[in-house]
Enzyme design. Structure first.
Site, short mmCIF file in Angstrom:
data_model
loop_
_atom_site.label_atom_id
_atom_site.label_comp_id
_atom_site.label_asym_id
_atom_site.label_seq_id
_atom_site.Cartn_x
_atom_site.Cartn_y
_atom_site.Cartn_z
N ARG A 36 78.88 -25.07 -31.89
CA ARG A 36 79.75 -26.33 -32.10
C ARG A 36 78.91 -27.57 -31.64
O ARG A 36 79.05 -28.62 -31.77
CB ARG A 36 80.99 -26.07 -31.02
N TYR A 87 91.20 -47.27 -46.57
CA TYR A 87 91.73 -46.05 -46.77
C TYR A 87 92.96 -45.52 -46.05
O TYR A 87 93.10 -45.76 -44.90
CB TYR A 87 90.52 -45.00 -46.80
N ASP A 144 83.23 -48.27 -43.60
CA ASP A 144 83.47 -47.16 -44.49
C ASP A 144 82.58 -47.40 -45.74
O ASP A 144 83.28 -48.30 -46.81
CB ASP A 144 84.91 -47.06 -44.59
N LYS A 169 82.72 -37.22 -51.23
CA LYS A 169 82.84 -37.83 -52.45
C LYS A 169 81.42 -37.94 -53.01
O LYS A 169 80.88 -36.98 -53.27
CB LYS A 169 83.55 -39.27 -52.22
#
Ligand SMILES: *Cc1c(COP(=O)(O)O)cnc(C)c1O
Length: 330
Positions: A36, A87, A144, A169
């Site tokens: 992790r 977004y 972003d 994306k």
């Protein structure tokens, strides 16, 4: 760098591509003890994205996990300025955190300024350097950069403090992985993002990181091809009788257009398409189209607006498909 970053050293017999490091634990005594905290496959992907954006990258389980990690660094009661066209996941995250986090009415009141440009889906452009200048260090500026990609703009060069991406994306580019990344030049930000990734457990799967690394290798050729096609399509769409308005910033792979007559003919266009794929998401090798207004929380978007994520197909195939569907509903 996008092709050669994150590869193992050039020793005889060594693999040219990095392996997928599938392990949850490590022999003790080294820098990493548990899966992790870190992973060599994440590191390989981060090296490439860091070089593209000009900073140090921290990968996350999704774009929204990267967004959340940035926003969760803020103290209770902090105000965040967001553009009106942001977004919807980022907007929903902030709404969910009310009142622990609040949306600022004015940029001057904000403890963090959020920029998304070109915007989703109306393709409005914000001048990042101008925002940085007006904030003048009073609050961190976060961009972003999912729509533009680092090949379209490099926000850290323009003075932004942090860049976030939905690597789902264009960076991964093949619509086969969900992944996120945040990038900064400031060691304190990088440390804070790594800490949040581990605390939230929002870690990427090693295989997802490997898929994204494989995808990002071709970002430059995909971006060049799709951008050229987007320019052609934007110009031709603007001439089509069934199109009321084209929203295209003049560069990049994303555009939107408003179908004359609103939602009903716009939906009819999507149903008639045979090459272009109606679907959410963007940045893949296949061209995707979507009437954004049909989604909850996207009511502000004009009903007839279709968002187009241009892929790498032959542009004439795309145009034939789009023009036939538009002509049929005109
Ligand atoms: C998709 C998207 C996100 C969220 O990323 P996920 O990988 O879906 O979690 C954030 N910002 C923008 C601009 C996006 O398009």
């Amino acid at each position: 760098m996008v092709v050669h970053g994150g590869r193992p050293g050039r020793a005889p017999g060594a693999p040219v591509g990095p392996p997928v490091e599938l392990t949850s634990t490590y022999h003790q005594g080294g820098p990493v003890t548990y899966g992790r905290e870190d992973n060599q496959t994440w590191r390989a992907f981060e090296e490439v994205v860091g070089a593209l954006e000009g900073g140090e990258a921290v990968s996350f389980a999704s774009g929204l996990a990267a967004v959340a990690a940035v926003l969760e660094t803020l103290p209770v009661g902090a105000k965040v300025w967001i553009p009106h066209d942001v977004y919807h996941g980022t907007r929903r995250f902030l709404a969910d955190r009310e009142p622990r986090l609040q949306v600022a009415d004015r940029m001057a009141d904000a403890q963090l300024v959020w920029v998304e440009t070109p915007s989703n889906p109306t393709m409005e452009v914000i001048d990042i350097a101008a925002v940085v200048a007006s904030v003048a260090g009073a609050a961190p500026v976060v961009v972003d950069n999912t729509f533009a990609t680092p090949l379209g703009q490099r926000p850290l060069d323009l003075g932004a403090d942090v860049v976030v991406h939905s690597a789902t994306k264009a960076l991964s580019g093949h619509s086969d992985v969900v992944l996120g990344v945040a990038v900064s030049r400031d060691p304190q930000w990088v440390e804070a993002l790594r800490r949040r990734r581990s605390l939230h457990g929002a870690v990427p799967g090693p295989f997802e990181a490997w898929l994204a690394l494989r995808g990002v290798r071709t970002l430059a050729v995909r971006f060049e091809r799709a951008s050229a096609s987007a320019a052609v399509l934007a110009a031709r769409l603007a001439e089509h009788l069934a199109v009321e308005r084209v929203r295209y910033p003049g560069w990049g792979t994303m555009l939107a257009f408003d179908v004359r007559g609103g939602a009903v003919p716009a939906d009819a266009v999507c149903e008639r398409l045979r090459v272009v794929v109606p679907g959410t998401s963007l940045g893949g090798v296949e061209t995707l189209i979507e009437r954004r207004n049909k989604w909850l929380g996207e009511e502000r978007v004009p009903p007839g607006l279709l968002r187009l994520s241009v892929g790498i197909e032959d542009v004439e195939d795309l145009w034939q498909d789009l023009s036939a569907a538009l002509t049929a509903v005109a």
